[in-house]
Design a protein around this motif. Structure first.
Motif, mmCIF file in Angstrom:
data_model
loop_
_atom_site.group_PDB
_atom_site.id
_atom_site.type_symbol
_atom_site.label_atom_id
_atom_site.label_comp_id
_atom_site.label_asym_id
_atom_site.label_seq_id
_atom_site.Cartn_x
_atom_site.Cartn_y
_atom_site.Cartn_z
ATOM 1 N N UNK A 1 14.737 -47.508 -56.154
ATOM 2 C CA UNK A 1 14.301 -46.143 -56.439
ATOM 3 C C UNK A 1 13.933 -46.087 -57.924
ATOM 4 N N UNK A 2 12.629 -45.990 -58.198
ATOM 5 C CA UNK A 2 12.145 -45.884 -59.582
ATOM 6 C C UNK A 2 11.872 -44.417 -59.876
ATOM 7 N N UNK A 3 12.410 -43.932 -60.985
ATOM 8 C CA UNK A 3 12.361 -42.501 -61.289
ATOM 9 C C UNK A 3 11.894 -42.283 -62.715
ATOM 10 N N UNK A 4 10.954 -41.350 -62.903
ATOM 11 C CA UNK A 4 10.479 -40.964 -64.231
ATOM 12 C C UNK A 4 10.656 -39.463 -64.403
ATOM 13 N N UNK B 1 23.227 -49.740 -58.667
ATOM 14 C CA UNK B 1 23.028 -50.080 -60.074
ATOM 15 C C UNK B 1 21.948 -49.217 -60.688
ATOM 16 N N UNK B 2 22.154 -48.778 -61.911
ATOM 17 C CA UNK B 2 21.156 -47.990 -62.619
ATOM 18 C C UNK B 2 20.786 -48.638 -63.935
ATOM 19 N N UNK B 3 19.484 -48.775 -64.194
ATOM 20 C CA UNK B 3 19.029 -49.454 -65.405
ATOM 21 C C UNK B 3 17.819 -48.740 -66.005
ATOM 22 N N UNK C 1 15.509 -47.347 -63.073
ATOM 23 C CA UNK C 1 15.463 -48.043 -61.791
ATOM 24 C C UNK C 1 16.863 -48.022 -61.203
ATOM 25 N N UNK C 2 16.961 -47.600 -59.966
ATOM 26 C CA UNK C 2 18.228 -47.642 -59.241
ATOM 27 C C UNK C 2 18.084 -48.618 -58.085
ATOM 28 N N UNK D 1 19.704 -42.242 -51.226
ATOM 29 C CA UNK D 1 18.597 -42.088 -52.163
ATOM 30 C C UNK D 1 18.166 -40.628 -52.280
ATOM 31 N N UNK D 2 18.132 -39.936 -51.161
ATOM 32 C CA UNK D 2 17.778 -38.514 -51.175
ATOM 33 C C UNK D 2 18.761 -37.725 -52.046
#
Length: 243
Positions: free
Chosen positions: A33-36, A127-129, A198-199, A216-217
């Motif tokens: 899951x890529x988040x901006x 994991x979150x990065x 990125x998760x 993810x939701x």
């Protein structure tokens, strides 16, 4: 900074899992899951309440039996043994959080607090990065033992190397997480100013793809109303599909 959905999609499209990993665990799946557009912030009432729910769940689970017998924890213990790791010494991230949660999870910042809580509530290693600190897209491989891993020892920055055959997440510059989901490196770690992340959610049977999607939701819903997110499921049968 990643500024639009196309760039997020390009990033996750380059991700891959080496066939040797799927050979080790054919039931393995990774949901990226890529988040901006994340707004950096200190913990607030919402993130604190989410952590409180996670702590309460962990306390309830602890009354039902040993942590290591929780189905998804037990599956990850088997996976660790399969590549030579000792799960009683190097616990997967889910087990580590579940063991810590009854006594209180750490309060770091809103972003970290949310993803730790989601990991416990959905019983999935997560994991979150910081995505902007990646060199190329992520890939999960069995190490050849030469890849650099930046970490700390005795309060000092050091470079280590994984064991041959160890399952590691990496990018073009080295290892980003050792032993599948045990310890993340310093280079790509989340920080107080992270806006693009990125998760990685790791799943083994009996966890289903529907359960992964629900996690993810829940994660994205708690990251703020203005975020842009892209997902990709990496699985042996699909070769990776965008969601």
């Amino acid at each position: 900074m990643v500024a639009n959905r196309n760039e997020l999609e390009l990033f996750v499209s380059g991700a891959r899992v080496d066939p040797l990993v799927f050979a080790l665990r054919p039931d393995y799946r990774a949901l990226l899951v890529a988040v901006d557009g994340i707004a950096p912030a200190a913990g607030d009432d919402v993130s604190d309440a989410l952590l409180g729910r996670a702590e309460a769940m962990a306390r309830d689970l602890a009354t039902q039996g040993p942590v290591e017998e929780i189905p998804h924890v037990a599956a990850w213990r088997e996976a660790y043994r399969a590549f030579g790791a000792k799960p009683q010494r190097t616990r997967n991230s889910l087990e580590a959080l579940l063991r810590r949660a009854p006594g209180g999870l750490p309060r770091v910042n809103r972003l970290t607090d949310v993803y730790n809580a989601i990991s416990v509530l959905h019983q999935v290693p997560l994991g979150g990065e910081d995505l902007t600190r990646y060199a190329g897209s992520p890939r999960l491989v069995r190490s050849d033992g030469t890849e650099p891993f930046d970490t700390t020892a005795g309060g000092e920055m050091v470079t280590e190397h994984p064991e041959v055959g160890e399952v590691v997440w990496c990018d073009d510059s080295g290892v980003t997480c050792r032993r599948w989901n045990w310890r993340q490196g310093r280079r790509t770690q989340l920080h107080d100013g992270t806006t693009t992340a990125l998760f990685i959610m790791d799943a083994l049977d009996p966890m289903t793809d529907d359960a992964l999607t629900a996690a993810a939701d829940d994660l994205v819903a708690h990251l703020g109303p203005d975020v842009v997110s892209v997902r990709r499921l990496l699985a042996p049968t699909t070769g990776g599909q965008s969601l």
